[in-house]
Scaffold this active site. Sequence first.
Site, short mmCIF file in Angstrom:
data_model
loop_
_atom_site.label_atom_id
_atom_site.label_comp_id
_atom_site.label_asym_id
_atom_site.label_seq_id
_atom_site.Cartn_x
_atom_site.Cartn_y
_atom_site.Cartn_z
N ASP A 141 27.08 -22.93 -44.88
CA ASP A 141 26.08 -23.68 -43.92
C ASP A 141 24.82 -24.10 -45.46
OD1 ASP A 141 24.28 -24.97 -42.01
OD2 ASP A 141 23.61 -23.01 -41.32
N LYS A 183 28.59 -27.99 -43.91
CA LYS A 183 27.90 -28.47 -44.27
C LYS A 183 26.51 -28.55 -45.62
CE LYS A 183 26.75 -27.10 -39.51
NZ LYS A 183 25.72 -26.49 -38.52
P1 IMP Z 1 24.86 -18.97 -44.30
O1 IMP Z 1 24.55 -17.80 -45.10
O2 IMP Z 1 23.79 -20.25 -43.82
O3 IMP Z 1 25.48 -19.81 -44.40
O4 IMP Z 1 25.48 -19.35 -42.45
C1 IMP Z 1 27.16 -18.69 -42.41
C2 IMP Z 1 27.27 -18.13 -41.28
O5 IMP Z 1 26.09 -19.19 -39.94
C3 IMP Z 1 28.33 -18.39 -41.14
O6 IMP Z 1 29.55 -17.45 -41.25
C4 IMP Z 1 28.63 -18.95 -39.59
O7 IMP Z 1 28.77 -17.24 -38.72
C5 IMP Z 1 27.02 -19.21 -39.03
N1 IMP Z 1 26.62 -20.93 -38.61
C6 IMP Z 1 26.12 -21.55 -39.38
N2 IMP Z 1 26.37 -22.98 -39.22
C7 IMP Z 1 27.36 -22.41 -37.31
C8 IMP Z 1 27.59 -23.19 -36.35
O8 IMP Z 1 27.33 -24.82 -36.66
N3 IMP Z 1 28.32 -22.83 -35.75
C9 IMP Z 1 28.77 -21.34 -35.72
N4 IMP Z 1 28.40 -21.05 -36.67
C10 IMP Z 1 27.98 -20.44 -37.71
#
Ligand code: IMP
Length: 179
Positions: A102, A130
């Site tokens: 994300d 994403k």
């Molecule tokens: P990042 O550190 O922002 O890349 O987020 C990673 C973590 O956020 C993932 O491993 C998920 O646990 C959570 N996450 C991010 N987007 C979503 C979503 O659309 N649905 C559910 N969990 C999400």
Amino acid sequence: MQNDILKILITEEEIKTKVKEMGKQISKDYAQKNLMLISVLKGAVVFLADLMREITIHAEVDFMAVSSYGKSTKTSGIVRIIKDLDINLEGYDVLIVEDILDSGTTLSYLTKVLKTRNPMSLKIATLLNKPERRVQNIQPDYCGFNIPDEFVIGYGLDYAERYRNLPYIGVLKKEVYKK
Ligand code: IMP
Ligand code: MG
């Protein structure tokens, strides 16, 4: 539970086909290597369980659990390790298996930490990506699906710890978040 779903974004069949394809590619790329799959709890366990059974070469697995501080507001990249690995990464070709990439905060921190442990190599496999949401400069080496900036659940992904057991990737109805 089914009543809370607005739409299905990726079907069970589509996931199955894609995971098979990823397993095949990983088996080919790591044929002469010493593969260690590292999964990030809890979201990635469903993907890991399916992906590892599509891998036809020797592979070991280990788990980590992390949580990010001030998730919604901070993009400082501060992530806390809640459960660390049991094994020493030296001599392993490490592949991090994630559910979703994300902002990239979690994975950019994790790759930094794991690199200091001297693995032979370090790559990332994510089921979902994403790209629009990216804050950190990090790209997956293996990616199942690029998805739009929408909150998704199912196939391991949760909203408030629920919906992980849905076999597909879906979007929740708006009213579910208000409860
Ligand atoms: P990042 O550190 O922002 O890349 O987020 C990673 C973590 O956020 C993932 O491993 C998920 O646990 C959570 N996450 C991010 N987007 C979503 C979503 O659309 N649905 C559910 N969990 C999400
Ligand atoms: Mg996660």
